[in-house]
Design a protein around this motif. Structure first.
Motif, short mmCIF file in Angstrom:
data_model
loop_
_atom_site.label_atom_id
_atom_site.label_comp_id
_atom_site.label_asym_id
_atom_site.label_seq_id
_atom_site.Cartn_x
_atom_site.Cartn_y
_atom_site.Cartn_z
N VAL A 24 5.32 -13.20 2.44
CA VAL A 24 4.00 -13.42 1.84
C VAL A 24 3.14 -12.16 1.93
CG1 VAL A 24 1.91 -14.86 1.82
CG2 VAL A 24 4.10 -15.87 2.46
N ILE A 25 2.50 -11.84 0.80
CA ILE A 25 1.52 -10.75 0.75
C ILE A 25 0.16 -11.41 0.52
CG2 ILE A 25 0.79 -8.64 -0.42
CD1 ILE A 25 3.71 -8.32 -1.41
N VAL A 26 -0.81 -11.07 1.35
CA VAL A 26 -2.16 -11.66 1.24
C VAL A 26 -3.15 -10.55 0.94
CG1 VAL A 26 -3.98 -12.92 2.47
CG2 VAL A 26 -1.59 -13.47 2.92
N THR A 27 -4.08 -10.83 0.01
CA THR A 27 -5.18 -9.89 -0.23
C THR A 27 -6.46 -10.50 0.33
OG1 THR A 27 -5.98 -10.71 -2.36
CG2 THR A 27 -4.09 -9.22 -2.42
N SER A 28 -7.42 -9.65 0.68
CA SER A 28 -8.73 -10.13 1.12
C SER A 28 -9.73 -8.99 0.98
CB SER A 28 -8.69 -10.59 2.59
OG SER A 28 -9.98 -10.97 3.03
#
Ligand SMILES: NC(=O)c1ccc[n+]([C@@H]2O[C@H](COP(=O)([O-])OP(=O)(O)OC[C@H]3O[C@@H](n4cnc5c(N)ncnc54)[C@H](OP(=O)(O)O)[C@@H]3O)[C@@H](O)[C@H]2O)c1
Length: 353
Positions: free
Chosen positions: A203-207
């Motif tokens: 999983v790649i998460v952006t924020s």
């Protein structure tokens, strides 16, 4: 609109009144006004729920701020809530008193493909919602919650979790070894992170916040990208995936993010088109990459009761607990709405009764 009531087992000494919030127009926007609710007996197929908690979704903010494009006057807010069944109608067979249940977002979408008529009974929108001490729902519109979850946790599931499940699993066909991109760290995205990790995906998460990205890593995110300091986050995702792209994008941003989501998806990949965090503008200019990549896009609007039930079983198998940022008291519901609107949260914001 269905009745909301405070009918309780007549053999027990129970209160005869209940309270709930209603949207009340105050200038250009709605206020949240608490008041007494009507008393009614459950009909033959209805169950009366003593609500333990309701949780907030971005959709509730759209309604509150009068941006839904339809009147919300008098509607009890919130699609999401859970509680204990305290009385059942004479013909109820699915549910027994004492069960912990959550409402199903589309009250009449039990299984099978979506039909437009289901929009007529959407909790906290076209039908009254869950921000009340007691609610009366049809037995077909509730889901039994596994015993390892409490009412506060269960209240977070009907919209955000089912949407993430629908986009990734039911429609997306997620499987072990695939890569998932989730945008931001709100309710849908953090459920997507948890569900994807439980499926053995990367999983790649952006924020927009580095501290939230640290938290996402603690939950199992493999890679993180700050989309404020990296406005070309799609290029970062491309590099992180060795120029292959991701198998699934959980697209909650809308017009302002779709082009970059399409830039991030792999050949033959899948985009779950879910949200409008950047507004309701046109999204059509940038669809050609789907053709070039033989990729798919799925319009996702929450899911059926059966989706919810399958997700609940999966969560139980994996002992998955929702990530709850803050719990507000019932009397401070407006503070909860304000907090959700501020975007400070990570995961879910809950109002307990
Ligand atoms: N179609 C459906 O069935 C369905 C169901 C549920 C939700 N939705 C939609 O999905 C969206 C998310 O809902 P939610 O309830 O999960 O919202 P939420 O919990 O309020 O999420 C807010 C978070 O989204 C992130 N965000 C905001 N702008 C962003 C951007 N430009 N790029 C990436 N992330 C951004 C921010 O995360 P950071 O602070 O980490 O930056 C923000 O904290 C909403 O548009 C909602 O209407 C649709």
């Amino acid at each position: 609109m269905e009745r909301i009531c405070d009918f309780l087992n007549k053999d027990q000494l129970m209160p005869t009144t209940s309270t709930g919030y209603r949207f009340t127009l105050q200038g250009d926007t709605y206020g949240l006004v608490q008041g007494e609710l009507q008393i009614a007996d459950p009909g033959p197929h209805e169950v009366l729920i003593k609500v333990h908690a309701a949780s907030l979704n971005y959709r509730d903010l759209i309604h509150w701020r009068n941006k839904a494009g339809r009147p919300m006057e008098g509607v009890i807010p919130c699609s999401d809530g859970a509680g204990e069944v305290v009385a059942v109608g004479s013909k109820v067979t699915r549910i027994v008193p004492g069960s912990l249940v959550a409402g199903s977002f589309f009250q009449e979408w039990v299984n099978g493909p979506f039909e437009m008529k289901y929009h007529q009974q959407a909790l906290g929108g076209s039908a009254n919602g869950m921000l009340a001490q007691h609610v009366l729902l049809n037995e077909q519109g509730v889901v039994k919650i596994p015993a390892y979850l409490n009412g506060i946790e269960a209240s977070t599931l009907p919209c955000a979790a089912v949407t993430a499940w629908a986009g990734l699993v039911e429609r997306g066909g997620l499987h072990t070894g695939q890569t998932v991109l989730v945008l931001g760290t709100g309710g849908v995205s953090i459920f997507a992170l948890q569900l994807a990790k439980a499926h053995g995906a990367k999983v790649i998460v952006t924020s927009s916040h580095d501290d939230k990205l640290v938290h996402a890593k603690e939950l199992g995110a493999d890679e993180t990208v700050n989309y404020k300091t990296h406005p070309d986050w799609d290029k970062v995702v491309w590099e992180l995936t060795h120029k292959q792209g991701v198998d699934h994008v959980v697209e909650v941003g809308g017009p302002g993010t779709l082009a970059k989501s399409l830039g991030s998806v792999k050949a033959s990949g899948s985009v779950a088109l879910i949200g409008v965090l950047t507004g309701f503008g046109p999204m059509g200019d940038s669809l050609f990459p789907l053709v070039a990549k033989n990729a798919s896009i799925h319009g996702i609007y929450v899911g059926s009761r059966e989706y919810f039930e399958r997700m609940a079983r999966f969560m139980e198998q994996h002992q998955m607990h929702p990530i709850i940022d803050k719990v507000f008291d019932f009397d401070h519901a407006q503070k909860a709405f304000e907090y959700q609107e501020s975007g400070q949260h990570f995961g879910k914001v809950v109002i307990k009764m």
